[in-house]
Write an enzyme that holds these catalytic residues in place. Sequence first.
Site, PDB file in Angstrom:
ATOM      1  N   ALA A  23       0.805  -1.235   0.000  1.00 42.66           N
ATOM      2  CA  ALA A  23       0.000   0.000   0.000  1.00 42.66           C
ATOM      3  C   ALA A  23       0.835   1.281   0.000  1.00 42.66           C
ATOM      4  O   ALA A  23       0.275   2.378   0.078  1.00 42.66           O
ATOM      5  CB  ALA A  23      -1.013   0.046   1.136  1.00 42.66           C
ATOM      6  N   ALA A  24       2.167   1.162  -0.133  1.00 46.13           N
ATOM      7  CA  ALA A  24       2.995   2.382  -0.236  1.00 46.13           C
ATOM      8  C   ALA A  24       2.577   3.169  -1.476  1.00 46.13           C
ATOM      9  O   ALA A  24       2.501   4.396  -1.444  1.00 46.13           O
ATOM     10  CB  ALA A  24       4.476   2.024  -0.298  1.00 46.13           C
ATOM     11  N   GLY A  25       2.280   2.454  -2.551  1.00 44.28           N
ATOM     12  CA  GLY A  25       1.853   3.112  -3.786  1.00 44.28           C
ATOM     13  C   GLY A  25       0.518   3.831  -3.603  1.00 44.28           C
ATOM     14  O   GLY A  25       0.319   4.936  -4.116  1.00 44.28           O
ATOM     15  N   ASP A  26      -0.405   3.211  -2.882  1.00 45.14           N
ATOM     16  CA  ASP A  26      -1.708   3.852  -2.633  1.00 45.14           C
ATOM     17  C   ASP A  26      -1.526   5.070  -1.734  1.00 45.14           C
ATOM     18  O   ASP A  26      -2.170   6.105  -1.931  1.00 45.14           O
ATOM     19  CB  ASP A  26      -2.674   2.857  -1.978  1.00 45.14           C
ATOM     20  CG  ASP A  26      -3.040   1.720  -2.926  1.00 45.14           C
ATOM     21  OD1 ASP A  26      -3.102   1.965  -4.145  1.00 45.14           O
ATOM     22  OD2 ASP A  26      -3.248   0.595  -2.445  1.00 45.14           O
TER      23      ASP A  26
HETATM   24  P1  ADP Z   1       3.993   0.412  -5.306  1.00 47.94           P
HETATM   25  O1  ADP Z   1       3.523   0.218  -3.889  1.00 47.94           O
HETATM   26  O2  ADP Z   1       2.959   0.921  -6.237  1.00 47.94           O
HETATM   27  O3  ADP Z   1       4.808  -0.736  -5.816  1.00 47.94           O
HETATM   28  P2  ADP Z   1       6.457   1.717  -4.653  1.00 47.94           P
HETATM   29  O4  ADP Z   1       6.895   0.473  -4.002  1.00 47.94           O
HETATM   30  O5  ADP Z   1       7.341   2.306  -5.695  1.00 47.94           O
HETATM   31  O6  ADP Z   1       4.997   1.625  -5.257  1.00 47.94           O
HETATM   32  O7  ADP Z   1       6.232   2.780  -3.476  1.00 47.94           O
HETATM   33  C1  ADP Z   1       5.558   3.987  -3.673  1.00 47.94           C
HETATM   34  C2  ADP Z   1       6.310   5.096  -3.015  1.00 47.94           C
HETATM   35  O8  ADP Z   1       6.412   4.871  -1.608  1.00 47.94           O
HETATM   36  C3  ADP Z   1       7.751   5.244  -3.493  1.00 47.94           C
HETATM   37  O9  ADP Z   1       7.822   6.023  -4.658  1.00 47.94           O
HETATM   38  C4  ADP Z   1       8.411   5.906  -2.311  1.00 47.94           C
HETATM   39  O10 ADP Z   1       8.132   7.274  -2.307  1.00 47.94           O
HETATM   40  C5  ADP Z   1       7.673   5.282  -1.129  1.00 47.94           C
HETATM   41  N1  ADP Z   1       8.424   4.095  -0.644  1.00 47.94           N
HETATM   42  C6  ADP Z   1       8.221   2.807  -0.978  1.00 47.94           C
HETATM   43  N2  ADP Z   1       9.116   1.999  -0.377  1.00 47.94           N
HETATM   44  C7  ADP Z   1       9.902   2.798   0.374  1.00 47.94           C
HETATM   45  C8  ADP Z   1      11.018   2.579   1.264  1.00 47.94           C
HETATM   46  N3  ADP Z   1      11.501   1.350   1.478  1.00 47.94           N
HETATM   47  N4  ADP Z   1      11.577   3.662   1.856  1.00 47.94           N
HETATM   48  C9  ADP Z   1      11.091   4.901   1.656  1.00 47.94           C
HETATM   49  N5  ADP Z   1      10.064   5.171   0.834  1.00 47.94           N
HETATM   50  C10 ADP Z   1       9.462   4.141   0.202  1.00 47.94           C
END
Ligand code: ADP
Length: 310
Positions: A249-252
């Site tokens: 859910a980091a992307g969301d």
């Molecule tokens: P998705 O969840 O769609 O695969 P990402 O994994 O690229 O997307 O994560 C979305 C955003 O969350 C990233 O662009 C970044 O800003 C943040 N993020 C994700 N993982 C990390 C991490 N390990 N440390 C810091 N920020 C993170």
Amino acid sequence: MSIIVFGSINIDLVVTAPRLPVAGETLTGEEFFKIPGGKGANQAVALARLGIPTHMVGRVGANSFGAELVQHLQDTGVKTQNIFADENVSSGVAIITVDHHGENHIIVIPGANGHVNQEDVGRLSQLLPTAKALLLQLEIPITAVVAAAKAAHNANIPVILDPAPAQSDLPAELYPLVDIITPNEVEAGQLVGFPVDGEEAAAKAAEVLLQRGVKSAIVKLGAKGSICATPEETFFVPAFPVDAVDTVAAGDAFNGGLAAALYHGLSLRQAVVWGTAAGALAATTLGAQTSLPDKFTFDAFLKERGVTNN
Ligand code: ADP
């Protein structure tokens, strides 16, 4: 004014077991969790937690899961009047088995999400006069996604498309309707047809997406950060260093933070920083919706990391 999220609403039924069963085997597992999800609902919750008035438009089944999902969204502050309870199907469900090594089996039943149609676009259209943005993803039929993008575009409401889950053949007519597209590396790779791994490839992919007609392309690069391209400039925004425990859910969260900043009238660059901050916070906490930051935590994080809103 509010933001509209048009997309999927799911319930995740998660069981844990020492190992995954083989075909025909019955296994005694350990724990059971029932967790609200769906990329649409996740993004609506991400926005509501950040204090943004948010309408969710979509479908659930007219069963107990449906009522629970709507109640949960309401409890988080999402406006749910435009979620239709469909008598003929079940709610969207993901059946997930996880073993001790983190390996999993997942079966997703789109259910009501697969029945989202022009009627729902009609309900969404009534909200457009007071909308600041429309958020879309790809867990409902693509015809509905295109129709919603068209309605918002015609009403001059910015469309933010998260092209997830990854797909290789989005209709060409969708791109010019999109103001901001936000793929991660895998999704960008599927869209453009070459591997996207790192900044340079992400910038190339963003360029291709601009050529197809989107106004801005943001390629999310996980712990590295993100690349944002517009016809005027391309810039990189580094991730905030955090102790990541689970990036589900980091992307969301990113899309929620991005749209929240735009709601407040901040620049695209500042919006990418907000998205990056929300994504980082989500990565520090286990779970999907449970990991989406609230306004208090979010504001404190921006302050702590020296982000000013100008
Ligand atoms: P998705 O969840 O769609 O695969 P990402 O994994 O690229 O997307 O994560 C979305 C955003 O969350 C990233 O662009 C970044 O800003 C943040 N993020 C994700 N993982 C990390 C991490 N390990 N440390 C810091 N920020 C993170």
